[in-house]
Design an enzyme around this catalytic site. Structure first.
Site, short mmCIF file in Angstrom:
data_model
loop_
_atom_site.label_atom_id
_atom_site.label_comp_id
_atom_site.label_asym_id
_atom_site.label_seq_id
_atom_site.Cartn_x
_atom_site.Cartn_y
_atom_site.Cartn_z
N HIS A 18 78.11 75.64 53.47
CA HIS A 18 77.37 77.66 52.89
C HIS A 18 78.00 78.88 53.14
O HIS A 18 77.91 79.81 52.61
CB HIS A 18 76.15 77.66 52.06
CG HIS A 18 76.08 76.42 50.90
ND1 HIS A 18 74.28 75.31 51.01
CD2 HIS A 18 77.07 75.68 49.89
CE1 HIS A 18 75.44 75.07 49.88
NE2 HIS A 18 75.44 75.02 49.55
N SER A 102 75.13 75.34 46.45
CA SER A 102 76.11 76.49 45.97
C SER A 102 76.47 76.99 44.84
O SER A 102 77.06 78.40 44.75
CB SER A 102 77.90 75.74 46.38
OG SER A 102 77.37 74.45 45.29
N ASP A 145 82.85 66.28 34.44
CA ASP A 145 83.68 65.40 35.54
C ASP A 145 84.13 66.14 35.98
O ASP A 145 85.49 67.01 35.25
CB ASP A 145 84.22 64.72 35.43
CG ASP A 145 84.63 63.67 35.96
OD1 ASP A 145 84.91 63.91 37.75
OD2 ASP A 145 85.55 62.32 36.33
N ASP A 166 83.03 69.97 45.85
CA ASP A 166 81.84 69.21 46.49
C ASP A 166 81.11 67.89 46.42
O ASP A 166 80.14 68.37 45.85
CB ASP A 166 80.67 69.93 47.03
CG ASP A 166 79.38 69.81 47.94
OD1 ASP A 166 80.23 69.06 48.42
OD2 ASP A 166 78.73 70.50 47.98
#
Length: 283
Positions: A18, A102, A145, A166
């Site tokens: 991050h 995030s 997805d 991620d």
């Protein structure tokens, strides 16, 4: 390896990942032109460090807990300031309890002209993420997805921005998927910045991944890694890595300032190591 965000929120890997995210966004903000952040595996967005999942592992105490309690040199403090500001924004009473994932960190840094697209496949997590961003006109949450977005959602209309990948590493083949996704995405949007996070558990897997990246022919691929302990058998998570494609020109030097301090702060005593290299340069 199951790396569902909630169990590991705020751990050493999150801290490194991050901080890199905020440094990329800080660079994008140098220009007035709008940019878009596409977070392909966004999770729920916000995590209760005293909740069942995070409290079960307690990993945040050796991650964000250590950083929040530390005194770091001024150059490092300046570089981590945007990240800590995003964390503090979720803890206005000054007590560390909530950790922003995030999408929340990215959203904290967006200006009025910027946009966030947060994707999450897990139905319950996608619903929680949608609720966490309810009413936010700058953020679009989609149950999807994230790998599919590497084709259909690129390039963004802003033509500037970051794709953050991620994955939870719940299934085999994630390293291969990351390489394939990069090739596909780069063909559609060669000028975009891409950041791919990966766990360092089996060094052989990482070596194979790096070789695959070398074979793509894509220029400007920067590899950033931090390990907190030596590899072990059976393998366990001992490090965190980020591949950044088309990185800001200042990122490598910023990491040279940051990673030595983070290695000393977040690692087992005397075991911290970091690695910075071009997988492929500009040539």
């Amino acid at each position: 390896m199951n790396y569902r965000h909630a169990f590991h929120a705020g751990n050493f890997a999150d801290v490194v990942k991050h901080i890199i995210l905020t440094r990329i966004l800080a660079y994008l903000m140098r220009k007035e032109a709008a940019f878009r952040v596409i977070d392909t595996h966004a999770g729920v967005g916000l995590y209760d460090l005293l909740g069942d999942e995070a409290n079960r592992t307690g990993e945040w105490r050796e991650g964000i807990g250590r950083l929040m309690a530390a005194t770091v040199p001024d150059p490092v403090a300046a570089l981590v300031a945007p990240y800590l500001a995003a964390v503090n924004a979720q803890n206005p009473d000054g007590q560390l309890r909530y950790y922003p994932g995030s999408p929340f960190i990215a959203r904290h840094m967006l200006r009025d002209q910027d946009r966030l697209m947060a994707l999450e496949l897990h139905p319950a997590d996608a619903q929680a993420l949608r609720e966490n961003f309810a009413g936010d006109i700058q953020t679009r949450v989609t149950e999807l997805d994230g790998w599919a977005a590497m084709g259909t959602h690129l390039p963004p209309k802003e033509k500037r921005g970051l794709v953050l990948v991620d994955p939870p590493f719940e299934v085999k083949g994630e390293f291969e998927r990351m390489t394939q996704a990069l090739v596909k995405a780069h063909a559609r949007w060669p000028g975009g910045t891409y950041a791919f996070w990966y766990p360092i558990k089996d060094p052989g897997d990482v070596r194979s991944y790096v070789r695959a990246l070398e074979g793509t022919g894509i220029a400007k691929i920067l590899r950033l890694e931090l390990t907190i302990r030596a590899p072990s058998m059976p393998p366990r998570l001992h490090g965190t890595g980020m591949i950044v494609v088309n990185p800001p020109f200042v990122l490598k030097e910023e990491m040279r300032t940051l990673l030595p301090i983070l290695a000393g702060l977040l690692a087992d005593e005397g075991r911290g190591r970091f690695h910075i290299e071009w997988v492929r340069g500009e040539s």
